[in-house]
Every structure is written in C-alpha cells, then in structure tokens.
Design an enzyme around this catalytic site. Structure first.
Site, short mmCIF file in Angstrom:
data_model
loop_
_atom_site.label_atom_id
_atom_site.label_comp_id
_atom_site.label_asym_id
_atom_site.label_seq_id
_atom_site.Cartn_x
_atom_site.Cartn_y
_atom_site.Cartn_z
CB ALA A 104 49.45 27.42 35.20
CE LYS A 105 56.41 31.62 35.80
NZ LYS A 105 55.77 31.43 37.12
NE ARG A 106 49.60 23.95 32.90
CZ ARG A 106 50.23 23.67 34.03
NH1 ARG A 106 51.43 24.17 34.25
NH2 ARG A 106 49.68 22.90 34.94
#
Length: 298
Positions: free
Chosen positions: A117-119
């Site tokens: 998700a690369k949040r």
C-alpha cells in the site's frame, strides 16, 4: 532521522511496553516461513493486461478470481504473497472488498501477506492508516504493510507501534530501483537519505528478540552497486529485506546474491509478472513459482 544505536533505540524502548505479551512477532513468523518454504514472495498484481491474458474481465470479480487462483497455486510454496493495493483500489469499493477476501484467504491458507500500500502520512492520518492495515479486527488487516518514510521516519510511529502490538510487520521504502528514486534516496552521499532510513529501521528492530525483527526494508532487486556506493549495511538492520524486481524486471537469483552479499539470508525475493504470466492454470502457476524458488535456494 534517528540513527541506529541512538535516539531510535530509545524510542523503540519507550514504546515497547505496548507490545502484547505472548504475541509472536512478524519477524519470527517470517523467519520460520522462509526456513520452511524458502525466500520467495509472490506478488499478486491483477494488471489489466494480465486479466485479459487470463480471459478475465477487468472488474472486481475478475480481480478476485485472479487473486484466489494465485493463492491456490502458490499458497503452499511461497513464504509470503504481496497484493498490490492500487490494482484493487482502481475498482472502487468492490475492488477493496475483493482485496479483503484475498487477505482473508491468504490467512486461511497459512501464507503471510504483505499489503503493498506504500502508506505514509502524519499524525492522526498515519494512525488511521495503521489502524486499517495492522489492527486486529480490521477487514483490511494484513500480516504486514509497505510504508513510505518520506515525511520523516518518525512519522511512521503509529504503524511501527501498532505492528509491534499485534504481531505484524512493516516494510519501509529505502532504496527503490526506479530511476526517479535516486534523486531523493541517494541525496547526501555517504550520509544519504537511504542510509538514515536503514539506520532508523535498525534502531526499531532493537525492540525485537531473536534473529529477525519486524521492521523490514524495501530494496529493489535491480539497484546494482547502489548499496556499496552508499555504504549501506543491511545486515545491521536485522530485519527482512523485500526485494522486488525478480524476473520480469530483469533481476536473477544470482543478481540478488551479488547485490545483497552477506545480507542475502534476510532477502525475500519478490516475483510478480514472471510467475503470473504462466496463468491461468493452477499447475502452471505453481510450476513457475517452484522454478523461481529453486533458483533462490540454489
């Protein structure tokens, strides 16, 4: 950003009281899975072109069918699977529901999940992201999630602490192989941004006993000599290294050994398209995954 052995250690110690006693850490679970199955992560990437090649519609139902087929094929072979969240999100709420069912199916199959998700954000917004991906009871809860540290490593604190509390993990972007990444990650030379992220991750892993901590790094399989050029000591991180780029992006198992050197035992080699193009047959997918796994083990 705190360096290993400095304020990062103090920060990890200060927050370690939130960890649930008796909860096995993600690092421990991943270490066991890699020992039993091998160091392979299979990306679940339902790209439109792959859906078409598999004879599936480019909709939420097609994405779910694709995902569950991949799980059926590789669930007993891979140490982890990595659904690419954006490819579910593009189908709106129905796509996210398909992702929820995919994560639940991975848990039922006994394979660890990495939500790609690369949040990354600050304050209450980062806390909300952490709650979505890492809290027990969340419909999106994965065993681990990828995070972006470029608002400052310490901005990830809600996710770092919640992961520790619930026995989950995080993979922090450190050294990516896209050409644009170097303009940020290589900045500073011997005191580069990437080096500070590596050091901060090492400090966080001081809270975890055993061989492998739960704060991993994302380092591209195709970064070439960048680790040596920036003098990055990945072994000191004592955490897993997620290495995307195996196969379709050009990296081979031999490249991974050469690139990561002494840190290779920490590396989770990640292949997506090179395996997925063998579908839609379950046996063909499993055979492609097994070939990749053999290369990583040999």
């Amino acid at each position: 950003m705190p360096e290993a052995g400095g304020t990062a250690d103090a920060s990890a110690a200060a927050h370690s009281g939130r960890e649930s006693l008796g909860t096995e850490s993600f690092g421990s679970k991943l270490e066991r899975a890699m020992a039993e199955r091998g160091p392979l992560c299979v990306g679940i990437d339902p790209h439109p072109a792959l859906l078409a090649a598999w004879g599936l519609n480019d909709d939420a139902a097609g994405v779910e069918r694709f995902s569950l087929t991949v799980l059926e094929a590789v669930g007993s072979l891979a140490a982890a699977v990595k659904p690419q969240v954006a490819l579910y999100e593009r189908h709106g709420s129905a796509g996210m529901a398909a992702l929820e069912r995919t994560l639940a199916a991975a848990a039922e199959a006994g394979v660890l999940s990495i939500a790609d998700a690369k949040r990354g954000d600050i304050g209450s917004t980062m806390a909300a992201y952490a709650d979505a991906w890492l809290r027990d009871g969340s419909s999106l809860a994965a065993d681990s999630v990828t995070l972006s540290p470029y608002l400052g490593f310490e901005s990830l604190r809600p996710a770092l602490d919640l992961a520790a509390e619930y026995g989950r993990g995080v993979f922090v972007l450190a050294l990516t192989s896209n050409p644009e990444g170097a303009s940020v990650q290589h900045t500073g030379g011997s005191d580069s941004v990437a080096r500070k992220i590596v050091q901060a991750a090492a400090g966080e892993n001081a809270r975890y006993p055993g061989n492998l901590g739960s704060v991993g790094l994302v380092v591209g399989a195709t970064v070439g000599t960048a680790l040596a050029d920036l003098d990055l000591d990945l072994g000191s991180v004592r955490g897993p290294i997620l290495a995307p780029g195996l196969g379709a992006q050009g990296a081979t198992p031999a490249d991974l050994r050469r690139t990561f050197g002494a840190a290779y035992p920490q590396v989770l080699g990640t292949s997506s398209r090179d395996i997925l193009k063998a579908g839609p047959g379950v046996r063909d997918l499993a055979a492609a995954a097994a070939r990749t796994l053999d290369g990583l083990r040999s």
